[in-house]
Design an enzyme around this catalytic site. Structure first.
Site, PDB file in Angstrom:
ATOM      1  N   ARG A  32       0.786  -1.147   0.230  1.00 42.88           N
ATOM      2  CA  ARG A  32       0.189  -0.415  -0.383  1.00 42.88           C
ATOM      3  C   ARG A  32       0.593   1.190  -0.375  1.00 42.88           C
ATOM      4  O   ARG A  32       2.394   1.178   0.510  1.00 42.88           O
ATOM      5  CB  ARG A  32      -0.521   0.192   1.648  1.00 42.88           C
ATOM      6  CG  ARG A  32      -0.166  -0.208   2.243  1.00 42.88           C
ATOM      7  CD  ARG A  32      -0.942  -0.640   3.691  1.00 42.88           C
ATOM      8  NE  ARG A  32      -1.983   0.993   3.813  1.00 42.88           N
ATOM      9  CZ  ARG A  32      -1.282   2.096   4.699  1.00 42.88           C
ATOM     10  NH1 ARG A  32      -0.501   1.945   5.040  1.00 42.88           N
ATOM     11  NH2 ARG A  32      -1.837   3.214   4.461  1.00 42.88           N
ATOM     12  N   ARG A  92      -2.160  10.759   2.518  1.00 41.27           N
ATOM     13  CA  ARG A  92      -3.185  11.447   3.415  1.00 41.27           C
ATOM     14  C   ARG A  92      -3.897  12.897   2.156  1.00 41.27           C
ATOM     15  O   ARG A  92      -3.011  13.822   2.141  1.00 41.27           O
ATOM     16  CB  ARG A  92      -1.953  12.112   4.193  1.00 41.27           C
ATOM     17  CG  ARG A  92      -1.449  11.205   5.081  1.00 41.27           C
ATOM     18  CD  ARG A  92      -0.717  11.622   6.095  1.00 41.27           C
ATOM     19  NE  ARG A  92      -0.132   9.640   7.172  1.00 41.27           N
ATOM     20  CZ  ARG A  92       0.612  10.638   7.913  1.00 41.27           C
ATOM     21  NH1 ARG A  92       1.427  12.019   8.371  1.00 41.27           N
ATOM     22  NH2 ARG A  92       1.509   9.713   7.871  1.00 41.27           N
ATOM     23  N   ARG A 117      19.783   9.541  -0.368  1.00 39.86           N
ATOM     24  CA  ARG A 117      18.716  10.897   0.904  1.00 39.86           C
ATOM     25  C   ARG A 117      20.055  11.644   1.292  1.00 39.86           C
ATOM     26  O   ARG A 117      21.294  10.955   0.989  1.00 39.86           O
ATOM     27  CB  ARG A 117      18.015  10.361   1.547  1.00 39.86           C
ATOM     28  CG  ARG A 117      18.742   9.168   2.694  1.00 39.86           C
ATOM     29  CD  ARG A 117      16.932   8.901   3.319  1.00 39.86           C
ATOM     30  NE  ARG A 117      18.344   8.144   4.307  1.00 39.86           N
ATOM     31  CZ  ARG A 117      17.242   7.079   5.627  1.00 39.86           C
ATOM     32  NH1 ARG A 117      15.618   8.424   6.151  1.00 39.86           N
ATOM     33  NH2 ARG A 117      17.278   6.504   5.956  1.00 39.86           N
ATOM     34  N   GLU A 137      24.127   8.700   1.427  1.00 45.67           N
ATOM     35  CA  GLU A 137      23.917   7.736   1.283  1.00 45.67           C
ATOM     36  C   GLU A 137      23.270   7.210   0.758  1.00 45.67           C
ATOM     37  O   GLU A 137      22.515   7.256  -0.547  1.00 45.67           O
ATOM     38  CB  GLU A 137      21.903   6.924   2.332  1.00 45.67           C
ATOM     39  CG  GLU A 137      22.411   7.209   3.521  1.00 45.67           C
ATOM     40  CD  GLU A 137      20.513   6.522   4.285  1.00 45.67           C
ATOM     41  OE1 GLU A 137      20.027   6.063   3.719  1.00 45.67           O
ATOM     42  OE2 GLU A 137      20.935   7.289   5.575  1.00 45.67           O
ATOM     43  N   TYR A 183      12.820  -7.622   8.478  1.00 44.01           N
ATOM     44  CA  TYR A 183      12.737  -6.150   8.570  1.00 44.01           C
ATOM     45  C   TYR A 183      12.678  -6.005  10.171  1.00 44.01           C
ATOM     46  O   TYR A 183      10.669  -5.138   9.792  1.00 44.01           O
ATOM     47  CB  TYR A 183      12.409  -5.377   7.236  1.00 44.01           C
ATOM     48  CG  TYR A 183      12.329  -3.833   7.162  1.00 44.01           C
ATOM     49  CD1 TYR A 183      13.777  -3.578   6.783  1.00 44.01           C
ATOM     50  CD2 TYR A 183      12.128  -2.776   8.321  1.00 44.01           C
ATOM     51  CE1 TYR A 183      13.827  -1.979   7.439  1.00 44.01           C
ATOM     52  CE2 TYR A 183      11.680  -1.859   8.052  1.00 44.01           C
ATOM     53  CZ  TYR A 183      13.198  -0.914   7.300  1.00 44.01           C
ATOM     54  OH  TYR A 183      13.414   0.162   7.769  1.00 44.01           O
TER      55      TYR A 183
END
Length: 370
Positions: free
Chosen positions: A175, A179, A283, A303, A350
């Protein structure tokens, strides 16, 4: 009569699982020895002080949970600040708010109402509706449409996994939260923050009075270390523990490029994701913003994702069908062993930080009671 071993538990790895296990065992009058191959304690949550800034040495660690008991537990050792994770996405110089919310939709399409945003997303996803998406790209397009996918998902995801989105399984993205409010808080969890003074304070609190040795590679003298305790708690790679007898599990790794800058503020935010394919890193972190720092200098980290290989630290598992089947073979071996396996690498799972802590507490409760 056999000589008694000096410790009840040898804990291999001083990350959150190992540290919590050691703390709880010690609390129940068990003698513990913690060893770690790195030259410091704390595993991946370790922070290095640079110019008065707590640098997250192995990537951003933002504590968040809905579990009040876990939140209360960590706050026994260190006070957490009010940091709220509100990352930005940089796509070819344009900035977008994450997670996808009304601020994102306004920047993308100029819409100001939830209904307008929903209509655009519905129009873009309509043509991609299929019963069973064959890959991650089909799945994402069916969930959020072209604009969000191509600008904010595709490039980042392909860099992160080192594979084309059409070659990644659809289940990686079950998913994608949308928002329809102006809310940039990345997590929905009730409790969120960063330890004041850095994560080392948490680890120091957990391992207070526990015997710890750093710079120790368990596998270089496994027989010696196994003789030190009645029970082994292993938090490293489960396939390595069993000598890769069934083959090697696959992991993704990261390379961190840290830079100290002679300026007080570089990007104005702790986390900025680079979602285009051309930028080689995923990032940039600016660590002072995790603790609202006012230092004259700043430290940033770029990174770079890469495949885990010899010399690279494994960071997260690649949970495809091949690796899942392989892990089951190692798990079956572990079921017939008296070794305790815990944590992301040992369980090939994870885990977020609060989940690791919960798993360690669950295990110690089953062993020692409350």
């Amino acid at each position: 009569m056999q000589n008694q071993k000096p410790f009840d538990y040898l804990i291999v790895g001083s990350g959150l699982y190992g540290a919590v296990f050691a703390h709880e065992a010690q609390k129940h009058q068990k003698k513990c020895l913690v060893i770690d191959k790195r030259d410091h304690l704390g595993g991946n949550v370790y922070c290095e002080a640079v110019e008065g800034i707590n640098v997250h040495k192995y990537g951003a660690h933002i504590f968040h949970t809905n579990d009040k008991a876990i939140w209360d537990y960590v706050n026994r050792f260190v006070t957490f600040n009010r940091y709220t994770n509100s990352p930005l996405a940089n796509y070819k110089g344009d900035l977008y708010n994450l997670p996808f919310n009304m601020n994102t939709f306004y920047k993308l399409w100029g819409v100001t109402s939830p209904q307008e945003a929903q209509e655009i997303i519905a129009s873009q996803t309509k043509k991609y509706q299929v019963k069973t998406p064959k890959n991650l790209e089909e799945q994402a397009l069916s969930l959020v449409g072209e604009d969000i996918y191509y600008k904010l998902i595709k490039g980042y995801t392909e860099k992160q996994w080192g594979r084309k989105a059409v070659d990644l399984p659809a289940f990686i993205i079950k998913r994608l939260p949308l928002r329809f409010t102006f809310d940039n808080n990345y997590f929905n969890d009730t409790y969120q923050g960063i330890p004041i003074g850095g994560y080392n304070k948490l680890i120091e609190g957990l391992l207070k009075d526990v015997v710890c040795k750093t710079g120790v590679d368990y596998f270089l003298d496994k027989t010696h270390w196994d003789q030190m305790a009645d029970t082994i708690v292993f938090t490293g790679k489960i396939d390595e523990f069993y000598g890769y007898c069934h083959g090697k599990l696959e992991y993704r790794s990261l390379r961190f490029e840290h830079e100290t800058l002679d300026q007080p503020n570089y990007q104005g935010n702790a986390v900025v994701n680079y979602t285009d394919a051309e930028t080689p890193y995923t990032r940039v972190l600016e660590h002072k913003h995790f603790e609202f720092g006012k230092q004259n200098k700043t430290v940033i980290t770029r990174e770079y994702p890469l495949e885990a290989a010899a010399g690279n630290e494994p960071y997260y598992p690649i949970n495809n069908a091949k690796n899942s089947d392989l892990y089951k073979k190692y798990k079956a071996m572990a079921a017939n062993d008296e070794v305790i396996f815990g944590g992301r690498l040992a369980e090939y799972k994870y885990y977020d930080m609060h989940q690791v802590i919960a798993a360690a507490l669950s295990k110690t409760k089953s062993l020692f009671g409350s």
